[in-house]
Write a protein that holds these residues in place. Structure first.
Motif, PDB file in Angstrom:
ATOM      1  N   ILE A 105       3.480   8.070 -70.198  1.00 39.86           N
ATOM      2  CA  ILE A 105       2.104   8.230 -70.700  1.00 39.86           C
ATOM      3  C   ILE A 105       2.037   7.531 -72.053  1.00 39.86           C
ATOM      4  CG2 ILE A 105       0.275   9.878 -71.284  1.00 39.86           C
ATOM      5  CD1 ILE A 105       1.348  10.454 -68.512  1.00 39.86           C
TER       6      ILE A 105
ATOM      7  N   GLY B  75      -0.129  -0.520 -78.292  1.00 41.24           N
ATOM      8  CA  GLY B  75      -1.171   0.032 -77.415  1.00 41.24           C
ATOM      9  C   GLY B  75      -1.402   1.505 -77.695  1.00 41.24           C
ATOM     10  N   ALA B  76      -0.338   2.233 -78.029  1.00 39.40           N
ATOM     11  CA  ALA B  76      -0.438   3.677 -78.254  1.00 39.40           C
ATOM     12  C   ALA B  76      -1.209   4.002 -79.528  1.00 39.40           C
ATOM     13  CB  ALA B  76       0.960   4.287 -78.317  1.00 39.40           C
TER      14      ALA B  76
ATOM     15  N   TYR C 153       1.084  -7.150 -77.683  1.00 44.79           N
ATOM     16  CA  TYR C 153       0.282  -6.914 -76.466  1.00 44.79           C
ATOM     17  C   TYR C 153       0.483  -5.490 -75.935  1.00 44.79           C
ATOM     18  CZ  TYR C 153      -0.106 -11.986 -76.331  1.00 44.79           C
ATOM     19  OH  TYR C 153      -0.368 -13.286 -76.671  1.00 44.79           O
TER      20      TYR C 153
HETATM   21  C1  TPP Z   1      -2.454   7.150 -71.198  1.00 38.87           C
HETATM   22  C2  TPP Z   1      -2.097   5.878 -70.473  1.00 38.87           C
HETATM   23  N1  TPP Z   1      -2.995   4.889 -70.372  1.00 38.87           N
HETATM   24  C3  TPP Z   1      -2.683   3.736 -69.733  1.00 38.87           C
HETATM   25  C4  TPP Z   1      -1.437   3.577 -69.170  1.00 38.87           C
HETATM   26  C5  TPP Z   1      -1.052   2.263 -68.461  1.00 38.87           C
HETATM   27  N2  TPP Z   1      -0.160   1.526 -69.360  1.00 38.87           N
HETATM   28  C6  TPP Z   1       1.182   1.577 -69.208  1.00 38.87           C
HETATM   29  S1  TPP Z   1       1.981   0.701 -70.397  1.00 38.87           S
HETATM   30  C7  TPP Z   1       0.540   0.203 -71.089  1.00 38.87           C
HETATM   31  C8  TPP Z   1       0.536  -0.702 -72.287  1.00 38.87           C
HETATM   32  C9  TPP Z   1       1.199  -0.080 -73.459  1.00 38.87           C
HETATM   33  O1  TPP Z   1       1.261  -0.994 -74.500  1.00 38.87           O
HETATM   34  P1  TPP Z   1       2.094  -0.715 -75.790  1.00 38.87           P
HETATM   35  O2  TPP Z   1       1.895   0.691 -76.238  1.00 38.87           O
HETATM   36  O3  TPP Z   1       1.778  -1.780 -76.753  1.00 38.87           O
HETATM   37  O4  TPP Z   1       3.620  -0.826 -75.307  1.00 38.87           O
HETATM   38  P2  TPP Z   1       4.370  -2.131 -74.732  1.00 38.87           P
HETATM   39  O5  TPP Z   1       4.228  -2.083 -73.255  1.00 38.87           O
HETATM   40  O6  TPP Z   1       3.717  -3.315 -75.315  1.00 38.87           O
HETATM   41  O7  TPP Z   1       5.779  -1.969 -75.173  1.00 38.87           O
HETATM   42  C10 TPP Z   1      -0.560   0.738 -70.414  1.00 38.87           C
HETATM   43  C11 TPP Z   1      -1.955   0.508 -70.800  1.00 38.87           C
HETATM   44  C12 TPP Z   1      -0.530   4.650 -69.264  1.00 38.87           C
HETATM   45  N3  TPP Z   1       0.699   4.581 -68.752  1.00 38.87           N
HETATM   46  N4  TPP Z   1      -0.855   5.773 -69.945  1.00 38.87           N
END
Ligand code: TPP
Ligand code: MG
Length: 347
Positions: free
Chosen positions: A138, A169-170, A199
């Motif tokens: 998550i 993203g978090a 990204y």
């Molecule tokens: C709450 C939630 N929203 C969407 C997703 C789908 N998702 C999985 S990884 C990701 C991107 C995460 O990006 P980041 O936090 O920058 O980590 P990175 O993959 O770049 O290491 C998304 C949107 C999820 N797993 N959990």
């Protein structure tokens, strides 16, 4: 606790203010071990990628090749009593915190000897004995867990610090803001380490995030925030060591932003359409392992032969871990639903 953490650094070499922090702070043995761990993460990821191609791993996985300095540099003052929380791109964090590589591969291969007896896979590895409270599928899910662990440490007076790894993203999730606020209000011993790899899946930070530097968001919660070159082991270690020391001294949380890059796609299904070959090549030139190795060679800590010996040792360790996993038994189909929610101690 502070003494144990100090010990982790080894005997510091003679202080020379012109040297990079890592060379001023850690002994040659500790620096060599840090480089070896970064190599171990790289080889581990390459081994996982290769095993995936061979059909030994099902589902998906998220590789952190290119981000090794962030995982290892952020763990330099941590002991087994200190905690980490990780995210979906967590293999490097796990290895940096001392996980057993055979059990990690066994988990990927769906084997009974894996960390979750093969039921969880890449995004569910936890290693509580080493203070790793777990990966998390998550996005943002690890942030409140880290705050809970830090609250427990404060209430129990254990002196433990929690390092919370999460991605760019978090930082746009509500959980990020709630966690930082609560940690600041209660002055909890937690270090928020944002691995800004530019990204979140295919969405660039520029398109998703209003601030230029994610560390600026620390100001909203009255905590120190700093952005560092996440591919520079020394810069990462300097920022996180200071944040860990602050947390250990009871002064509360900090936010450290490690700017880095994942060389591979987001996950196995990513076709990389949102980034150019040139951009990827540019970041591969900033290889954190090559930079660390060059720093150690330039300052007479390791020779080229010494580096090659480390690489050979790491390759053997990964081959052994994969062989252990491959030879391990698969779970019985009749037991597929056991051990899913918790570890059973008796049959
Ligand atoms: C709450 C939630 N929203 C969407 C997703 C789908 N998702 C999985 S990884 C990701 C991107 C995460 O990006 P980041 O936090 O920058 O980590 P990175 O993959 O770049 O290491 C998304 C949107 C999820 N797993 N959990
Ligand atoms: Mg990201």
């Amino acid at each position: 606790m502070a003494n144990t953490a100090e010990k982790a650094k080894g005997a510091a070499p003679a202080a020379d203010a012109n040297l990079p922090y890592a060379l001023r702070t850690y002994s040659p043995e500790v620096l060599t071990e840090a480089l070896r761990k970064m190599m171990l993460i790289r080889k581990f990821e390459e081994g996982a990628e290769d095993s995936y191609m061979r059909g030994l791993i099902h589902g998906t996985m998220h590789l952190s090749i290119g981000q090794e300095a962030s995982a290892v540099g952020s763990s330099m003052s941590l002991t087994d009593e200190d905690k980490i929380t990780s995210n979906h791109r967590g293999h490097g964090h796990c290895v940096a915190k001392g996980a057993d590589l055979g059990r990690m591969f066994a988990e990927f291969f769906g084997k009974e000897t894996g960390y979750c007896r093969g039921r969880g896979g890449s995004m569910h590895i936890a290693d509580v004995a080493k203070g790793n409270l777990g990966a998390n599928g998550i996005v943002g899910g690890g942030l409140p867990i880290a705050v809970g662990a830090a609250l427990a440490a404060k209430r129990l007076g254990t002196g433990a610090v929690t390092v919370c790894f999460f991605g760019d993203g978090a930082n746009n999730e509500g959980a990020f803001h709630e966690a930082l606020n609560m940690a600041a209000v209660w002055k909890l011993p937690v270090v928020f380490v944002c691995e800004n790899n530019k990204y979140g899946m295919s969405t660039s930070v520029e398109r998703s995030t209003a601030v230029k530097h994610i560390s600026e968001r620390a100001a909203a919660y009255s905590m120190p925030g700093v952005t560092v070159d996440g591919n520079d082991f020394s810069a990462v270690a300097e920022a996180v060591d200071a944040a860990v020391a602050r947390a250990r001294a009871g002064e509360g949380p900090s936010l450290v932003e490690n700017v880095t890059y994942r060389w591979r796609g987001h996950s196995k299904s990513d076709r990389n359409r949102y980034r150019t070959k040139e951009e990827i090549a540019e970041w591969m030139d900033r290889d954190p392992i090559k930079r660390m190795a060059a720093m150690l060679v330039d300052h007479g800590i390791l020779t080229q032969e010494g580096i090659e010996a480390l690489e050979a040792g790491v390759a053997q360790q990964i081959a052994d871990a994969i062989a252990f996993a491959a030879a391990s038994p698969s779970p019985q189909a009749s037991e597929a639903t056991r051990f899913v929610y918790t570890e059973e101690t008796a049959a």
